[in-house]
Design a protein around this motif. Structure first.
Motif: not given
Ligand code: AVJ
Length: 323
Positions: A48-64, A200-209
């Motif tokens: 399930l975590f691997e699936k989170i990493c592919e989300l458009p909102e979850y910028y962490l993995t692709r950005t790193e 960063k902007d809390p809106k981005i963080l809240n959307a990611a999670y």
């Protein structure tokens, strides 16, 4: 040590089933209730975590990954030849491939993870793809002291690789203790490459999670599924909800499981009472400004050598050397 035959060793220091039960009983017996986030990572939780990493909102993995890709040559040059790379929380071991491809004759890759089958699969595949690298998999809870297996051969530099902002799960004072322990383990000349999510902007963080597809919710609620399966619990999944928000004053995203009704749940023969609206804390994910993270690293005996970021300053990768 052959020059091209894949080399792969597996060391099982996995936490026992008793430790899972003890952690759950202790956490739900506490006021306020809380469960440590490392319990998320059973086989299903890792998927399930691997699936989170592919989300458009979850910028962490692709950005790193983009940062590592873009600066791989620079990173490899700073690390130098024959290094021994030790990754904590290696998961699917995707990111380390970028380093292994860029590094000059890396000698060892040690993958440490709590999720046994994912670790075995990922490390075996990696060993096949990088036959010149000695791949060592260690199934362990690295938040507790454990022994690294001996890494024979010419003594190359030890580099700890801790991507993904997993460091964000620690309390800031625990970060200092954790990094100090790693400074000792890496030895003189030891270095660390650590991914840390930026404020960063809390809106981005809240959307990611709180993604639209509900994958963060599935990941969080899977902990209750795991308790039901492994400890004979009777959680009704329809009576708990995923809650996540950025706590600006603490500088962290907080995750909870919220009881939607007053209820009693039985786990491993014990009863636990939940009030309507009661929150069970399941994770903190701290976000660090570059200077704040560097100060923690310095307190732990590391010299911050360099920090790479993306163009939008979403994520940072810190390169530290034992001072
Ligand atoms: C694996 C700790 C980096 O905090 O972003 C993802 C875990 N929790 N969605 C994070 C997580 C909820 C993740 N880390």
């Amino acid at each position: 040590m052959g020059d091209s035959a894949p080399s792969f060793a597996f060391h099982d220091l996995a936490p026992s089933q008793e430790s899972f039960r003890d952690a759950v009983i202790a956490g739900l017996g506490r006021e306020p209730k809380s469960l440590p986030c490392k319990l998320f990572y059973d086989a299903r939780g890792s998927q399930l975590f691997e699936k989170i990493c592919e989300l458009p909102e979850y910028y962490l993995t692709r950005t790193e990954i983009a940062i590592l890709d873009r600066f791989a040559a620079d990173i490899a040059q700073r690390i130098g030849p024959h290094c021994r790379l030790i990754e904590l929380g290696s998961g699917a071991s995707h990111k380390v491939r970028i380093l292994l491809e860029a590094l000059e004759r890396p000698a060892f890759y040690v993958a440490v993870d709590i999720s046994r089958e994912q670790l075995r699969r990922a490390a075996a595949r990696l060993a096949g793809d990088f036959p010149k690298v000695n791949v060592v998999a260690v199934c362990a809870d690295y938040t507790r002291p454990f022994m690294l297996p001996p890494l024979p051969g010419p003594d190359g530099k030890r580099v700890g690789f801790f991507p993904g902002s997993t460091i964000g799960n620690f309390e800031p004072r625990q970060v200092v203790k954790f990094l100090s322990d790693w400074a000792a383990l890496l030895g003189p000349g030891g270095e660390m490459l650590i991914g840390a999510d930026l404020k960063k902007d809390p809106k981005i963080l809240n959307a990611a999670y709180n993604d639209k597809a509900g994958r963060n919710a599935a990941f969080n609620l899977n902990l209750l599924v795991r308790i039901n399966r492994e400890l004979g619990g009777d959680f009704d999944l329809d009576r708990f909800a995923h809650v996540a928000f950025y706590n600006e004053s603490e500088g962290r995203v907080e995750l909870y499981l919220k009881s939607l009704a007053e209820q009693t749940v039985s786990i491993a023969g014990r009863q636990f009472h939940f009030g309507a609206g009661e929150l069970v804390h399941t994770e903190n994910s701290y976000k660090y400004a570059i200077e704040d993270f560097r100060a923690l690293a310095e307190a732990a005996g590391f010299e911050p050598v360099h920090t790479w970021t993306d163009r939008h300053s979403l994520f940072s990768v810190h390169y530290l050397r034992r001072a």
